[in-house]
Write a protein that holds these residues in place. Structure first.
Motif, PDB file in Angstrom:
ATOM      1  N   LEU A 711       0.830  -1.214   0.000  1.00  0.00           N
ATOM      2  CA  LEU A 711       0.000   0.000   0.000  1.00  0.00           C
ATOM      3  C   LEU A 711       0.862   1.260   0.000  1.00  0.00           C
ATOM      4  CD1 LEU A 711      -2.776  -1.047   2.549  1.00  0.00           C
ATOM      5  CD2 LEU A 711      -2.973  -0.896   0.065  1.00  0.00           C
ATOM      6  N   LEU A 712       1.969   1.209   0.700  1.00  0.00           N
ATOM      7  CA  LEU A 712       2.845   2.373   0.759  1.00  0.00           C
ATOM      8  C   LEU A 712       3.462   2.664  -0.611  1.00  0.00           C
ATOM      9  CD1 LEU A 712       4.057   4.568   2.528  1.00  0.00           C
ATOM     10  CD2 LEU A 712       5.826   2.960   3.216  1.00  0.00           C
ATOM     11  N   ARG A 713       3.896   1.627  -1.328  1.00  0.00           N
ATOM     12  CA  ARG A 713       4.451   1.843  -2.668  1.00  0.00           C
ATOM     13  C   ARG A 713       3.382   2.350  -3.631  1.00  0.00           C
ATOM     14  NH1 ARG A 713       7.669  -2.821  -1.393  1.00  0.00           N
ATOM     15  NH2 ARG A 713       6.030  -4.186  -2.197  1.00  0.00           N
ATOM     16  N   GLN A 714       2.184   1.818  -3.487  1.00  0.00           N
ATOM     17  CA  GLN A 714       1.100   2.292  -4.362  1.00  0.00           C
ATOM     18  C   GLN A 714       0.761   3.750  -4.095  1.00  0.00           C
ATOM     19  OE1 GLN A 714      -2.055  -0.457  -3.619  1.00  0.00           O
ATOM     20  NE2 GLN A 714      -1.092  -2.139  -4.770  1.00  0.00           N
ATOM     21  N   ALA A 715       0.782   4.148  -2.813  1.00  0.00           N
ATOM     22  CA  ALA A 715       0.521   5.555  -2.503  1.00  0.00           C
ATOM     23  C   ALA A 715       1.626   6.459  -3.063  1.00  0.00           C
ATOM     24  CB  ALA A 715       0.395   5.725  -1.001  1.00  0.00           C
ATOM     25  N   ILE A 716       2.856   6.016  -2.995  1.00  0.00           N
ATOM     26  CA  ILE A 716       3.972   6.802  -3.532  1.00  0.00           C
ATOM     27  C   ILE A 716       3.847   6.941  -5.053  1.00  0.00           C
ATOM     28  CG2 ILE A 716       6.464   6.795  -3.882  1.00  0.00           C
ATOM     29  CD1 ILE A 716       6.707   5.446  -1.152  1.00  0.00           C
ATOM     30  N   VAL A 717       3.531   5.827  -5.734  1.00  0.00           N
ATOM     31  CA  VAL A 717       3.393   5.862  -7.188  1.00  0.00           C
ATOM     32  C   VAL A 717       2.228   6.773  -7.602  1.00  0.00           C
ATOM     33  CG1 VAL A 717       2.837   4.468  -9.211  1.00  0.00           C
ATOM     34  CG2 VAL A 717       4.451   3.614  -7.516  1.00  0.00           C
ATOM     35  N   GLY A 718       1.108   6.621  -6.893  1.00  0.00           N
ATOM     36  CA  GLY A 718      -0.036   7.463  -7.246  1.00  0.00           C
ATOM     37  C   GLY A 718       0.234   8.939  -7.033  1.00  0.00           C
ATOM     38  N   PHE A 719       0.866   9.264  -5.910  1.00  0.00           N
ATOM     39  CA  PHE A 719       1.147  10.675  -5.607  1.00  0.00           C
ATOM     40  C   PHE A 719       2.147  11.254  -6.608  1.00  0.00           C
ATOM     41  CE2 PHE A 719       3.709  13.885  -3.415  1.00  0.00           C
ATOM     42  CZ  PHE A 719       2.731  14.801  -3.068  1.00  0.00           C
TER      43      PHE A 719
END
Length: 779
Positions: A711-719
Motif C-alpha cells: 500500500l505504501l508503494r502504491q501511494a507513492i506511485v499514485g502521488f
C-alpha cells in the motif's frame, strides 16, 4: 600316605661310629690319637659359638678330633751326660712313661738346640759298646719322630677313604630305593587315574547339586515369605511398623517377590502369589499414607492454632516454616520411609521412574502430595488472607503498580520457602515439565489457594482481578517490571537458588496467565480505539508537524496504534513481538483498514486533502515505527507456550524484553528498492488499478507488513505520478510559467507541511516525480 619304613634305607652308620668311638687297646694308641688330627682353622674366620669356637662339626671331623695329649716330640732326646741319666731315660722310654720324658725334656730344654746340632759319634765315650747301643737307639727314635707326621696323615687319608666308600655305597642304595619308589608311585598313579576321574565327576555333581539346592532354596524363599509378611501387615499394631526402619526392608522384599513372580510366570501358582504380594504392597503403602496423614493432622492442628493466636508476621513465618519443619522431621523413621516411597516413583528432579511397581508407588506418592498440600493450605490460609487484604488496601490508597510489585515479591518469597520445605520433607525438587507423569504436573493438578513452586494461579487471579478495570498502561508497566526484575540478569555471577526459583515463577506467570490476559486487554483496546472509531471530516487532513515529531500530524487512530505498539513492545519480550504476534498483527491490520476507509471518505467528499499523500504520510509513520521496534514479520499466528521455552532457555538481556531502542530516522529508503522501480516507471493508468487492488481486504494469513509495504508503494506511485502530470500540464499551457510556478509552489508547501521533519522523504518524492516527467518526455 606311605610307611615310614620305606624311607629307612640308609645303613646303620651310627652304630659303626659308636664302635669306632669305643676305647682301643694300648698298642693302638698312636693310631687312635691320629683320628683327632684336623686342619687348623683360619684366623680370618669369625667364631660361630658363644666362646669363639665352632661348635657345629661334621661327622668326619668328630672322628678326627684331636686327642687331649700332645703328640710325641719329633726331636731326639738329649744325650746323657752320665750313666745314671742314661739308665733313667732308657727306663722311661721302655715303660712308656711319657710324662717323665717330657719332664726330662723340659729340664734340658735349654740344651736341646745345641744337642740337636751335635753329630753322631762326636762324643767321646770310653766304652765302645755303650756308644754303639746309644747311637742305634737314637737313630730309631729319630726315624720314628720324623715319620710320625706322615704316618698320621696317611692314617687320616685311609680313614677318609673308608668314609667316602661308605657314603658311595649308601648313596647307591638310596638311589636304588628311590628308583623303586618311583616305579611304585608310577604304578599307583596308573591304578588310581580311573578312581581320580570318578572322584572329579562326583565332586562336579556335588557342586551342581549344591547350586541347584541353593537356587531351589532361594526360590522357595519367595513363596515362604508370604506367610510372614501377611502376619506382620494384618496383625494388631501393624500401623506402628511405619515408624521403624524394618518397614523399608519389608517394601524391598515385597518388590523382590513381585519381580520374581512376574519374571517366572510359569512357576506353580505364580499368578496367585503375584496378586497376593501386590495386595500386600498396597496394604503396606496404605499404612504409610494413614500414618503420614495422622501426623500431618496433629502438626497442622497445633500450628494453625498458634498462627491464628498471633498477629506478628515474623512469628507467623517462624511457625509456618521453622516450627512445622521441626515437628514433621521429629520422627524416627516415618519421613525416611515416606522419602523411600516417593523415590520409587520420582527421581530428585521430579521425573517419573519406570519400574515393576511404579504405578502403585506413583499412586501412593500422589496421595501423599495431596494430603500434604491440603494440610499446608489449612495452615497458611490466615497468612494468605492477610496478604490479600494488604494488597487491596495498597491498591486503593497508594497505587496499583506499587501494590502489585509488593504482592508479587511476597508471593515469590513464600513460594521459595514452600519449595525448600517440600524438598526437606520429601527429598524431591520438582522442576518445570510437561510430562503428564512427572511430579510437577501431579502437584499442579492439586492446586489450591497456597502459592508454591508449581502453583502460580493465586498470583495470576489476584492480579487479573485487580487489573481488570485498570488502564492498559498500568498493566503494561507491571508486566514490564516483572520481566525486567526477574528475567533479566544485570550481573554475570552465578544466580542463587532463590533467583533461579523467581525466574522460573516469573516466566510461568507471564507465559501461562498474564500474557494471555494482556493480549485480551490489547484486543479490546484495539477494537475500541481503532476498529470502531468514527471517521470525522475534520480529522481527514494532513496538518503541519509539531515540534519536529514526524507522527504529530498523523491520523488519530494511527497515533493510537503507535501508542499500542510501543506499550506492547515495552511489556513483552522481543521474541513475542517479532515472531508473528497476534496483537501486533491486529494493530497493523486494523490501522490499515481504518486508513483505507478514511481514504475512501476523502475521495468521496472531494476534500482539499490529497488522498495519496494522506495514505503515504500515515503508512510511512506506521512503517517507521515497526522498523524502530524491530518488528518485521507480522502474521496472524497465535503464540502459545513456545515463547516460554525460548525465554527460559535464554535468560539474557539480548533475548528477552527490550525497551524502545534508538529511533531510526526514516524507513523510506527501504521503499525505493528494485521492487518499486517498475511501479515508479509505469504509466499513469497503472496506478489506479494497483490502488484499487490494494483496497481489497487481504486474507488473515497474509503478512500485514507486506501488505503495508504494498500500500505504501502504491501511494507513492499514485502521488508522484499525479503531480508529474500536473507539472507536465503546467508546462504545456500558454501561461506555462505562472502555472508551473504555482504548481511547484503548491507541491513544495504540501511536502513541507507533511514531511518538514523528514527532508530525505521530500527529496525522494521529488526525485520520483522527475523520473515520471522524464518517462513522459520520452513518449
Amino acid at each position: 600316605m606311605y610307611e615310614d619304613s620305606w624311607y629307612n634305607y640308609i645303613p646303620d652308620f651310627q652304630q659303626q661310629q659308636q664302635q669306632q668311638q669305643q676305647p682301643q687297646p694300648q698298642h693302638k694308641r698312636i693310631s687312635s690319637q691320629s683320628y683327632g688330627h684336623r686342619r687348623r682353622e683360619s684366623l680370618l674366620q669369625q667364631p660361630s659359638g658363644p666362646n669363639g669356637t665352632n661348635e657345629v662339626t661334621e661327622d668326619l671331623e668328630e672322628l678326627l678330633e684331636e686327642d687331649d695329649d700332645d703328640p710325641l716330640d719329633a726331636r731326639p732326646p738329649r744325650r746323657a751326660h752320665s750313666i745314671s741319666d742314661f739308665y733313667t731315660l732308657m727306663r722311661a722310654e721302655a715303660l712308656g712313661h711319657e710324662h717323665a720324658a717330657q719332664k726330662i725334656r723340659k729340664t734340658n730344654k735349654r740344651d736341646l738346640g745345641l744337642e740337636a746340632l751335635a753329630l753322631p759319634g762326636s762324643e767321646t765315650i770310653d766304652d765302645d759298646h755303650e756308644i754303639t747301643t746309644i747311637d742305634t737307639f737314637e737313630d730309631d727314635l729319630l726315624l720314628d719322630a720324623g715319620q710320625q707326621e706322615y704316618t698320621l696323615y696317611g692314617d687320616q687319608l685311609a680313614l677318609t677313604e673308608r668314609h667316602l666308600d661308605t657314603l658311595i655305597e649308601d648313596t647307591n642304595s638310596a638311589l636304588k630305593l628311590l628308583a623303586s619308589l618311583s616305579e611304585s608311585f608310577r604304578g599307583v598313579e596308573e591304578q588310581t587315574s580311573t578312581f581320580q576321574s570318578q572322584c572329579e565327576g562326583l565332586l562336579s555333581e556335588q557342586t551342581r547339586l549344591e547350586k541347584l539346592a541353593d537356587e531351589v532354596g532361594t526360590e522357595l524363599h519367595y513363596y515362604a515369605y508370604i506367610d510372614n509378611v501377611t502376619r506382620r501387615l494384618n496383625g494388631p499394631g501393624a500401623g506402628r511398623q511405619i515408624e521403624d526402619e524394618s518397614f523399608g526392608e519389608t517394601l524391598n522384599n515385597l518388590d523382590a517377590c513381585i519381580a520374581f513372580m512376574e519374571k517366572n510366570p510359569s512357576y506353580r501358582d505364580a499368578e496367585s502369589y503375584l496378586a497376593r504380594y501386590q495386595s500386600l504392597l498396597t496394604k503396606a503403602l496404605h499404612l504409610l499414607e494413614v500414618g503420614l496423614q495422622n501426623r500431618l493432622d496433629r502438626v497442622s492442628a497445633d500450628i494453625s492454632r498458634q498462627i491464628q493466636a498471633t498477629k506478628s508476621e515474623s512469628a507467623r513465618h517462624a511457625l509456618a516454616y521453622g516450627r512445622f519443619e521441626e515437628m514433621m522431621l521429629d520422627s524416627y523413621a516415618l519421613i525416611p520411609n515416606v522419602q523411600k516411597v516417593v523415590h520409587q516413583a520420582y527421581d530428585q528432579s521430579g521425573n517419573a521412574l519406570s519400574g515393576t511397581n511404579s504405578d502403585i508407588y506413583s499412586n501412593t506418592a500422589n496421595n501423599i502430595f495431596q494430603a500434604y498440600i491440603a494440610a499446608r493450605d489449612r495452615d497458611l490460609r490466615p497468612i494468605i488472607q492477610h496478604d490479600l487484604d494488604v494488597f487491596k488496601k495498597e491498591a486503593k490508597e497508594v497505587s496499583m503498580e506499587t501494590a502489585s510489585r509488593n504482592y508479587v515479591k511476597q508471593c515469590f518469597e513464600r513460594s521459595y520457602n514452600e519449595a525448600m520445605l517440600f524438598a526437606k520433607i520429601f527429598a524431591v525438587e520438582p522442576h518445570y515439565s510437561t510430562d503428564p507423569n512427572s511430579a510437577f504436573v501431579t502437584l499442579k493438578s492439586h492446586q489450591r489457594v497456597m502459592v508454591n513452586a508449581t502453583n502460580v494461579v493465586p498470583i495470576a487471579h489476584t492480579l487479573q482481578s485487580a487489573l481488570h478495570g485498570a488502564e492498559l498502561q498500568t498493566l503494561c508497566n507491571i508486566l514490564g517490571w516483572i520481566t525486567n526484575e526477574y528475567l533479566i540478569s544485570d550481573y554475570d555471577e552465578e544466580a542463587s537458588a532463590f533467583t533461579r526459583h523467581c525466574q522460573e515463577l516469573a516466566a510461568r506467570l507471564l507465559a501461562e496467565h498474564l500474557w494471555i490476559f494482556t493480549d485480551t486487554a490489547f484486543e479490546a483496546e484495539i477494537h475500541k480505539s481503532i476498529s470502531k472509531v468514527a471517521v470525522l471530516p475534520d480529522e481527514l487532513k494532513v496538518g503541519p508537524v509539531v515540534d519536529g515529531v514526524a507522527s504529530s500530524n498523523a491520523y488519530p487512530p494511527v497515533k493510537r496504534a503507535l501508542e499500542l505498539l510501543v506499550m506492547f513492545d515495552q511489556s513483552m519480550p522481543k521474541e513475542r513481538c517479532q515472531r508473528n504476534s497476534p496483537v501486533v498483527y491486529k494493530i497493523v491490520k486494523e490501522t490499515i483498514q481504518v486508513l483505507q476507509r478514511a481514504e475512501a471518505r476523502i475521495k468521496s467528499t472531494k476534500t482539499a486533502t490529497d488522498p495519496d499523500l494522506f495514505m503515504l504520510k500515515n503508512l510511512l509513520i506506521i512503517k517507521n515505527e515497526l522498523v524502530s521496534l524491530e518488528i518485521g514479520d507480522v502474521r496472524n499466528q497465535e503464540a502459545d507456550m513456545e515463547h516460554f521455552g525460548q525465554i527460559w532457555n535464554n535468560i539474557t538481556p539480548q533475548s528477552l524484553v527490550g525497551y524502545v531502542s534508538s529511533f531510526i530516522p526514516s524507513a523510506a529508503a527501504s521503499l525505493w528498492s528494485p521492487m518499486a522501480t517498475p511501479l515508479l516507471g509505469g504509466g499513469g493508468s497503472g496506478g489506479g488499478g494497483a490502488a484499487s487492488a490494494a483496497t481489497a481486504a487481504a486474507p488473515d494469513h497474509q503478512d500485514a507488513s507486506e501488505q503495508l509495504d504494498t500500500l505504501l508503494r502504491q501511494a507513492i506511485v499514485g502521488f508522484t505520478q499525479r503531480w508529474a502530470d500536473l507539472l507536465g500540464d503546467g508546462k504545456g499551457r500558454k501561461t506555462a510559467g505562472k502555472n508551473l510556478v504555482k504548481v511547484e509552489k503548491d507541491l513544495e508547501e504540501m511536502l513541507q507541511t507533511a514531511f518538514s521533519s523528514q527532508p530525505e522523504v521530500v527529496g525522494k518524492l521529488k526525485e520520483a516525480i522527475q523520473m515520471h516527467q522524464q518517462a513522459q518526455g520520452r513518449k
